[in-house]
Design an enzyme around this catalytic site. Structure first.
Site, PDB file in Angstrom:
ATOM      1  N   GLU A   1      10.474   7.611 -17.768  1.00 52.17           N
ATOM      2  CA  GLU A   1       9.114   8.108 -18.006  1.00 52.17           C
ATOM      3  C   GLU A   1       8.610   7.676 -19.379  1.00 52.17           C
ATOM      4  OE1 GLU A   1       8.550  12.352 -16.040  1.00 52.17           O
ATOM      5  OE2 GLU A   1      10.514  12.177 -16.957  1.00 52.17           O
TER       6      GLU A   1
ATOM      7  N   HIS B   1       0.831  -1.223   0.000  1.00 52.67           N
ATOM      8  CA  HIS B   1       0.000   0.000   0.000  1.00 52.67           C
ATOM      9  C   HIS B   1       0.859   1.263   0.000  1.00 52.67           C
ATOM     10  CE1 HIS B   1      -3.391  -2.670   1.166  1.00 52.67           C
ATOM     11  NE2 HIS B   1      -2.447  -3.257   1.910  1.00 52.67           N
TER      12      HIS B   1
ATOM     13  N   LYS C   1      17.490  20.915 -12.463  1.00 56.59           N
ATOM     14  CA  LYS C   1      16.719  19.698 -12.712  1.00 56.59           C
ATOM     15  C   LYS C   1      17.535  18.565 -13.333  1.00 56.59           C
ATOM     16  CE  LYS C   1      12.908  18.939 -12.234  1.00 56.59           C
ATOM     17  NZ  LYS C   1      11.666  19.289 -12.909  1.00 56.59           N
TER      18      LYS C   1
ATOM     19  N   SER D   1      16.370  20.726 -17.537  1.00 58.77           N
ATOM     20  CA  SER D   1      15.215  21.554 -17.847  1.00 58.77           C
ATOM     21  C   SER D   1      15.693  22.811 -18.561  1.00 58.77           C
ATOM     22  CB  SER D   1      14.513  21.936 -16.544  1.00 58.77           C
ATOM     23  OG  SER D   1      13.785  23.132 -16.721  1.00 58.77           O
TER      24      SER D   1
END
Ligand code: ARG
Length: 475
Positions: free
Chosen positions: A295, A161, A288, A282
């Site tokens: 992804e 969970h 970043k 970025s």
């Protein structure tokens, strides 16, 4: 007669021709050009078989085979390429053959149809790409096994969970992913049993009156056997659907792993730092480091799932046998293989080059109550029923939270207040390392159990590799 100026195989019955828009809509060369090697290979086998069964003289058969070999060399050397004005790869190659050997080219298509031809060639193409996919997957499995061995003692929180549940080792966690990929590999090998059957000789749908030797063709092209039913041979695409399912499930497995790498590389976790080779910056935020490749793997899994549903929907309403709808199986299959193979390779590379922050994993166990089960099990060993022990430890956890300490902050006095059976060694039970080592059960998280499952994984892989070799190198 078919000439290069009449680039189609079926003109005789027609007075007019397809409108330019209908032609652009229906031509498939831009996709099936990928089948050029299979087209040449299957055609050469057909010509040789025709020479053997007397459908062609030996001289004719040899001329056709030689011309096909020439076309092969031309394409490889970039001297000629099947160009867009042809309907599909079959038409393009036959036209080129005509340019080389004239009317004899027209004899090659005796007793065969593009319907059995295309089904054969897609199977051959898929068999070849299966090798690449299997190799990539094997690489990923070995990478995970290697990392698991390195990290068989690296402690980290195990979650259910998304909450800290019990401590595990990173090696155990990585092996959990590895087993999913081993099953994918096994599915890939088993799908081969159904893919590796030869449609040739089915003709358009009902077989042929010519003495086509189907057994010979199947053996020549490395197939296990001819497909028993000619109608099935030209209309079956479930071998593609099966590969798309294997691919979709594999991408789902990659996506779950990618999702963990994305989370683990976030500062809240900090368990891993992905290599610069697999991350991007970025354009606006100089600090970043984004996990783009992970992804994209997660995202592309959606596209592959889409290809599977597209394939199933494509076939579901089709009456037997061949229908032109089936032409659109190829873009789905090609796009899937083009996605899955690099996804597997990149995942493997990403895992290899990642830096594992094992101290962060260990620190995450501090104060996380993930050894509360050990305390309950301690009482059970002293004769307390598990339900009662669970309740008592729940109250201990509550007290710790109220006092703002973890289980590490417990004293023997506090424990004994909750139950008299607690003794000094109870404080040792809450050590995560001890909890992990104690799970030396088969399939458990203890280092020795992780080593055992790595050995098991090696054995499974050896069996699957053997199956794949039989499929991919039949002779
Ligand atoms: N291009 C077609 C396909 O990929 C094969 C040709 C069969 N066409 C036909 N009209 N019977 O399915």
């Amino acid at each position: 007669m078919l000439t290069p100026d009449t680039p189609k195989m079926w003109g005789g019955r027609f007075e007019g021709s397809l409108s330019p828009e209908a032609q652009a809509y229906s031509f498939s060369l831009q996709h099936d050009v990928r089948l050029w090697k299979q087209e040449l290979h299957a055609s050469a086998a057909h010509a040789r078989m025709m020479g053997i069964t007397g459908m062609l003289s030996t001289h004719e058969a040899n001329r056709i085979v030689d011309a096909l070999l020439e076309i092969h060399a031309e394409i490889e050397e970039g001297e000629w390429f099947p160009f867009d004005e042809y309907e599909d790869i079959h038409t393009a190659i036959e036209a080129r053959l005509f340019e080389k050997i004239g009317a004899l080219a027209g004899k090659l298509h005796t007793g065969r149809s593009r319907n059995d031809l295309v089904a054969t060639e897609v199977r051959m193409w898929l068999r070849e790409r299966t090798t690449d996919l299997a190799r990539a997957l094997l690489g990923l499995c070995h990478r995970l096994m290697h990392l698991a061995e390195q990290h068989k003692e690296t402690l980290m929180p195990g979650l259910t969970h998304q909450q800290h549940a019990q401590p595990v080792t990173l090696g155990h966690h990585l092996m959990a992913h590895c087993w999913a990929f081993i099953r994918d590999l096994s599915r890939l090998a088993h799908a081969g049993d159904r893919m590796n059957l030869c449609p040739l000789g089915a003709g358009a749908l009902s077989g042929t009156t010519f003495p086509i030797d189907r057994e010979l063709l199947a053996a020549e092209l490395g197939f296990g056997m001819p497909i028993p039913n000619s109608m099935d041979a030209v209309s079956d695409r479930d071998f593609i659907a099966e590969y798309l399912f294997v691919s979709a499930l594999l991408m789902v497995h990659l996506s779950r792993l990618a999702q963990e790498l994305i989370l683990w590389s976030a500062p809240e976790y900090g368990y891993v730092e992905l290599s610069d080779e697999h991350t991007t910056g970025s354009s606006i935020m100089p600090q970043k480091k984004n996990p783009d490749i992970a992804e994209l793997i997660r995202g592309r899994s959606a596209l592959v799932i889409g290809n599977l549903t597209g394939m199933l929907a494509l076939v579901k309403g089709l009456p037997l046998t061949y229908n032109r709808d089936l032409q659109d199986d190829k873009p789905l299959l090609f796009a899937t293989m083009d996605t899955v193979i690099p996804s597997v390779r990149l995942m493997s590379d990403m895992l290899e080059k990642a830096q594992w922050r094992t101290e962060r994993m260990r620190a995450a166990l501090q104060g996380d109550f993930s050894t509360a089960t050990e305390l309950a099990d301690y009482l059970v060993r002293k004769g307390v029923p598990f339900r009662e022990a669970h309740h008592i430890v729940g109250q201990i956890v509550r007290e710790c939270i109220q006092r703002g300490v973890g289980l590490e902050g417990l004293t023997l006095e506090m424990l004994q207040k909750h139950h008299p059976r607690f003794e000094a060694d109870a404080l040792e039970a809450i050590d995560p390392e001890r909890a992990v080592r104690a799970r030396a059960i088969l399939g458990g998280t203890a280092p020795e159990s992780v080593m055992h499952q790595i050995e098991q994984a090696k054995n499974w892989l050896a069996v699957i590799e053997h199956q794949l070799n039989e499929l991919l190198n039949p002779n």
